[in-house]
Design a protein around this motif. Structure first.
Motif, PDB file in Angstrom:
ATOM      1  N   GLY A 197       0.790  -1.226   0.000  1.00  0.00           N
ATOM      2  CA  GLY A 197       0.000   0.000   0.000  1.00  0.00           C
ATOM      3  C   GLY A 197       0.822   1.277   0.000  1.00  0.00           C
ATOM      4  N   MET A 198       2.133   1.164   0.184  1.00  0.00           N
ATOM      5  CA  MET A 198       2.997   2.356   0.135  1.00  0.00           C
ATOM      6  C   MET A 198       3.269   2.703  -1.328  1.00  0.00           C
ATOM      7  N   PRO A 199       2.986   3.913  -1.749  1.00  0.00           N
ATOM      8  CA  PRO A 199       3.128   4.243  -3.167  1.00  0.00           C
ATOM      9  C   PRO A 199       4.566   4.564  -3.575  1.00  0.00           C
ATOM     10  N   HIS A 200       5.499   4.578  -2.640  1.00  0.00           N
ATOM     11  CA  HIS A 200       6.838   5.091  -2.949  1.00  0.00           C
ATOM     12  C   HIS A 200       7.677   4.104  -3.742  1.00  0.00           C
ATOM     13  N   PRO A 201       8.440   4.605  -4.749  1.00  0.00           N
ATOM     14  CA  PRO A 201       9.489   3.764  -5.324  1.00  0.00           C
ATOM     15  C   PRO A 201      10.433   3.378  -4.182  1.00  0.00           C
TER      16      PRO A 201
END
Ligand code: TXA
Ligand code: MG
Length: 327
Positions: A268-272
């Protein structure tokens, strides 16, 4: 790994003609020129956009060339050369009078090392066999103040138009710049931490080297605070705070890339998210490649999970601190 003979001949011919050749070393790629030719060395400074009073490291084919370039060589230098060359250690020694000022930044010392990459050694030997004094001056093959290249493609993207030949030796195995030890002033002093720790050097020196951080000293560009910086700002965050920090950034609408070594990407974390090896040598090998990759993503921030405050991580900590001072 060996160079194609035609390519090797072309590289030697270019160097002898006073042109630049980018070459792989085990630490980072170097931007090479004939160290005995001031006009060739001037091209390095022009291509990098580097101030001309900054001294360069001269790469040699072996320690047999040491006294051609250095004078008043202390026994410790021979001992270290025997133990650590070819390898990621640069020694600062008194220079021979003939060594051009263009290489030494006008100082009476010269930085010397025998690199541990087979292609670099092959080139250096062929260059010496061509009747030269055998020295290739080579700073890291990046624009001044930027992240050092650890792949041939990094050199091409940054300096491609300005270098007639880039030798591809694959990804660099050490990944951060050499340890620099000054042996020109009596007491050995560490000028830049690297793959070889002060403890390793002490085993040969019989004493711990002093540390001359030289913060801000113009003669040691590696010691400028903001050296090795990507364009995207970098923040070091302690591991226990990492997830909260990222949540805050997300709420603020900031796109972050995450360089972790311990915590894997969360669902759920959108970070690269790039998980680097959890040991200092593996982390160092991949660090600059990761910073470059993130620099291409148009992020607001590169968030680095701060590595442990353990002496084994000193060289990595040093490069991360400098990356984090980017403007
Ligand atoms: O791993 C490395 O050392 C790579 C590869 C290509 O060999 N080279 C490298 O070069 O990092 P460069 O120019 O980016 O950094 C060389 C460092 C600088 O901090 C420079 O000031 C220092 O070496 N240096 C060179 N000669 C010196 C001297 N005579 N006295 C003090 N520092 C010196
Ligand atoms: Mg550099």
């Amino acid at each position: 790994m060996a160079l194609d003979p035609a390519l090797l001949a072309r590289a030697v011919a270019l160097l002898r003609a006073g042109e630049l050749v980018a070459l792989p070393t085990e630490t980072v790629y170097g931007l090479g020129a004939d160290a005995a030719n001031p006009a060739a060395v001037a091209k390095i400074f022009a291509a990098k956009g580097r101030p001309a009073d900054h001294p360069l490291i001269v790469h040699l084919p072996g320690s047999a060339w040491l006294d051609r370039w250095a004078a008043d060589i202390p026994q410790a230098a021979w001992d270290l050369a025997e133990m650590f060359w070819p390898g990621p250690l640069t020694l600062i020694l008194k220079k021979q009078p003939w060594v051009p000022e263009a290489v030494t930044g006008g100082q009476d010392t010269v930085g010397l090392r025998v690199p541990g990459h087979p292609l670099a050694l092959e080139l250096l030997k062929a260059f010496a066999d061509a009747g030269t004094p055998g020295g290739i001056a080579a700073p890291s093959a990046n624009r001044f103040g930027r992240v050092s290249p650890t792949r041939a493609a990094h050199v091409a993207e940054e300096l491609g138009g300005q270098v007639p030949l880039i030798l591809d030796g694959g990804p660099c195995q050490v990944g951060i710049e050499s340890t620099i030890l000054d042996l020109s002033r009596g007491q050995p002093e560490l000028l830049r931490p690297g793959y070889f720790s002060p403890q390793r050097l002490a085993e040969v020196l019989g004493e711990m080297p002093g540390v001359r951080p030289g913060q801000g000293a113009p003669r040691v560009p590696g010691a400028l605070e903001s050296h090795y910086a990507p364009i995207t700002p970098v923040r070091l965050i302690a591991p226990p705070r990492l997830l909260d920090f990222l949540t805050l950034q997300r709420h603020a609408g900031n796109r972050c890339g995450v360089l972790a070594y311990d915590q894997p990407a969360q669902a759920g974390m959108p970070h690269p998210w790039r998980l680097l090896p959890a040991d200092p040598a593996g982390y160092a090998r991949d660090l600059y490649d990761a910073l470059r990759e993130f620099d291409h993503l148009g992020l607001e921030l590169i968030v680095v999970e701060a590595p442990p405050p353990d002496p084994g991580w000193n060289a990595v900590q040093d490069r991360l601190r400098r990356a984090a001072v980017s403007t």
